[in-house]
Scaffold this motif. Structure first.
Motif, mmCIF file in Angstrom:
data_model
loop_
_atom_site.group_PDB
_atom_site.id
_atom_site.type_symbol
_atom_site.label_atom_id
_atom_site.label_comp_id
_atom_site.label_asym_id
_atom_site.label_seq_id
_atom_site.Cartn_x
_atom_site.Cartn_y
_atom_site.Cartn_z
ATOM 1 N N LEU A 269 0.836 -1.199 0.000
ATOM 2 C CA LEU A 269 0.000 0.000 0.000
ATOM 3 C C LEU A 269 0.870 1.249 0.000
ATOM 4 O O LEU A 269 1.886 1.297 0.679
ATOM 5 N N ASN A 270 0.438 2.232 -0.762
ATOM 6 C CA ASN A 270 1.151 3.504 -0.797
ATOM 7 C C ASN A 270 2.618 3.327 -1.181
ATOM 8 O O ASN A 270 3.517 3.711 -0.440
ATOM 9 N N VAL A 271 2.837 2.713 -2.328
ATOM 10 C CA VAL A 271 4.212 2.490 -2.804
ATOM 11 C C VAL A 271 4.364 2.948 -4.252
ATOM 12 O O VAL A 271 3.398 3.038 -5.003
ATOM 13 N N CYS A 272 5.619 3.214 -4.619
ATOM 14 C CA CYS A 272 5.955 3.549 -6.004
ATOM 15 C C CYS A 272 6.782 2.404 -6.578
ATOM 16 O O CYS A 272 7.640 1.868 -5.886
ATOM 17 N N LYS B 112 9.209 8.350 -8.423
ATOM 18 C CA LYS B 112 9.878 8.764 -7.194
ATOM 19 C C LYS B 112 10.091 7.505 -6.341
ATOM 20 O O LYS B 112 9.425 6.494 -6.557
ATOM 21 N N THR B 113 10.993 7.578 -5.358
ATOM 22 C CA THR B 113 11.214 6.385 -4.535
ATOM 23 C C THR B 113 10.053 6.144 -3.590
ATOM 24 O O THR B 113 9.701 5.014 -3.293
ATOM 25 N N GLU B 114 9.437 7.221 -3.123
ATOM 26 C CA GLU B 114 8.204 7.038 -2.350
ATOM 27 C C GLU B 114 7.204 8.141 -2.639
ATOM 28 O O GLU B 114 7.576 9.245 -3.026
ATOM 29 N N PRO B 115 5.915 7.820 -2.443
ATOM 30 C CA PRO B 115 4.881 8.803 -2.797
ATOM 31 C C PRO B 115 4.796 9.949 -1.801
ATOM 32 O O PRO B 115 5.175 9.805 -0.643
ATOM 33 N N GLY B 116 4.307 11.073 -2.269
ATOM 34 C CA GLY B 116 4.100 12.218 -1.394
ATOM 35 C C GLY B 116 3.358 13.299 -2.173
ATOM 36 O O GLY B 116 3.127 13.158 -3.373
ATOM 37 N N ALA C 228 1.468 11.407 -4.753
ATOM 38 C CA ALA C 228 1.848 10.980 -6.098
ATOM 39 C C ALA C 228 3.212 10.320 -6.143
ATOM 40 O O ALA C 228 4.101 10.636 -5.351
ATOM 41 N N CYS C 229 3.374 9.415 -7.120
ATOM 42 C CA CYS C 229 4.676 8.798 -7.390
ATOM 43 C C CYS C 229 5.394 9.515 -8.522
ATOM 44 O O CYS C 229 6.511 9.173 -8.878
ATOM 45 N N CYS C 230 4.717 10.519 -9.120
ATOM 46 C CA CYS C 230 5.327 11.234 -10.244
ATOM 47 C C CYS C 230 5.697 12.652 -9.801
ATOM 48 O O CYS C 230 5.104 13.195 -8.886
ATOM 49 N N THR D 276 -1.128 6.980 -18.766
ATOM 50 C CA THR D 276 0.234 7.363 -18.369
ATOM 51 C C THR D 276 0.234 7.982 -16.971
ATOM 52 O O THR D 276 1.088 7.660 -16.142
ATOM 53 N N CYS D 277 -0.734 8.853 -16.698
ATOM 54 C CA CYS D 277 -0.821 9.480 -15.366
ATOM 55 C C CYS D 277 -1.011 8.417 -14.281
ATOM 56 O O CYS D 277 -0.356 8.457 -13.234
ATOM 57 N N LEU D 278 -1.913 7.460 -14.529
ATOM 58 C CA LEU D 278 -2.151 6.397 -13.553
ATOM 59 C C LEU D 278 -0.866 5.614 -13.309
ATOM 60 O O LEU D 278 -0.459 5.387 -12.162
ATOM 61 N N TYR D 279 -0.204 5.232 -14.386
ATOM 62 C CA TYR D 279 1.017 4.435 -14.295
ATOM 63 C C TYR D 279 2.139 5.192 -13.574
ATOM 64 O O TYR D 279 2.809 4.651 -12.692
ATOM 65 N N GLU D 280 2.330 6.447 -13.934
ATOM 66 C CA GLU D 280 3.448 7.217 -13.367
ATOM 67 C C GLU D 280 3.154 7.750 -11.966
ATOM 68 O O GLU D 280 4.064 7.892 -11.157
ATOM 69 N N CYS D 281 1.888 8.099 -11.708
ATOM 70 C CA CYS D 281 1.580 8.856 -10.490
ATOM 71 C C CYS D 281 0.939 8.057 -9.365
ATOM 72 O O CYS D 281 1.044 8.436 -8.197
ATOM 73 N N SER D 282 0.226 6.981 -9.689
ATOM 74 C CA SER D 282 -0.573 6.305 -8.664
ATOM 75 C C SER D 282 0.279 5.567 -7.632
ATOM 76 O O SER D 282 1.137 4.761 -7.993
ATOM 77 N N PRO D 283 0.010 5.807 -6.334
ATOM 78 C CA PRO D 283 0.701 5.056 -5.279
ATOM 79 C C PRO D 283 -0.122 3.833 -4.849
ATOM 80 O O PRO D 283 0.146 3.226 -3.830
#
Length: 207
Positions: free
Chosen positions: A11-14, A21-25, A41-43, A81-88
């Motif tokens: 949960l809540n990972v990139c 990013k290494t971790e979401p924020g 976000a992870c992006c 692309t947004c889902l793939y790059e940004c979703s944690p």
């Protein structure tokens, strides 16, 4: 038995991939369609901007490889692309990848039926020459071109169903489901950020 620690790690990972990013924020300045993830976000803002470019430096991928892709179709690819790059919230579906440019990928993410059907609906008259967009392109010019002998055809002939589109285009990254938005059992590419991110609960359900 799944321990609490294992669940938390999903949960809540990139994912470990090219631009994550290494971790979401929080990201205050996410661009355009990626703004849904600005609270967590992870992006980066820059990645979110590039996700909207036709010839983005993210992957040098050209949507218009068989002529201009209609805007109503392109917005789904931008959202993807947004889902793939940004979703944690994709942790339960992160898998090892054996490519030079990423160590992890997503596999079998259960997409809500409406998201998949709308994607297919809006893209059926767009044109492409390939079923699987992950591999087999001619990259000699630095961007993807159709391989020799591949014919450009409308999506509706290349992907006869919404399930074919969602499951085949990124080699199994998504799985077509009969689950509906708001059910808590499928990932939404689109949601209203004012209502919070529904995918948090979905990741918890599958974790």
């Amino acid at each position: 038995a799944t321990t609490a620690a294992t669940v938390d790690s999903l949960l809540n990972v990139c994912m470990d991939a090219k631009h994550h990013k290494t971790e979401p924020g929080p990201e205050g300045q996410l661009y355009g369609q990626c703004v849904l993830w600005k609270d967590n976000a992870c992006c980066t803002a820059n990645t979110s901007l590039e996700a909207h470019q036709d010839q983005s430096y993210l992957y040098n991928f050209n949507w218009d490889h068989c002529g201009a892709m209609p805007e109503k179709c392109k917005r789904h690819f931008i959202q993807d692309t947004c889902l793939y790059e940004c979703s944690p919230n994709l942790g339960p579906w992160i898998d090892q990848a054996d490519t030079s440019w990423r160590k992890e990928r997503i596999r079998d993410v259960p997409l809500c039926q409406e998201d998949c059907e709308q994607w297919w609906e809006d893209c059926q008259d767009a044109v492409t020459c390939k079923v699987n967009w992950h591999k087999g392109w001619n990259w000699t010019t630095g961007t993807n071109q159709c391989p020799k002998g591949a014919m450009c055809q409308k999506f509706k002939f290349v992907f006869p169903t919404a399930a074919a589109l969602c499951e085949q285009i990124w080699s199994g990254s998504y799985r077509y489901t009969s689950q509906h938005r708001g059910s808590g059992h499928c990932i939404q590419m689109w949601f209203d950020p004012a209502q919070g991110n529904p995918n948090v609960a979905v990741a918890q359900y599958y974790a």
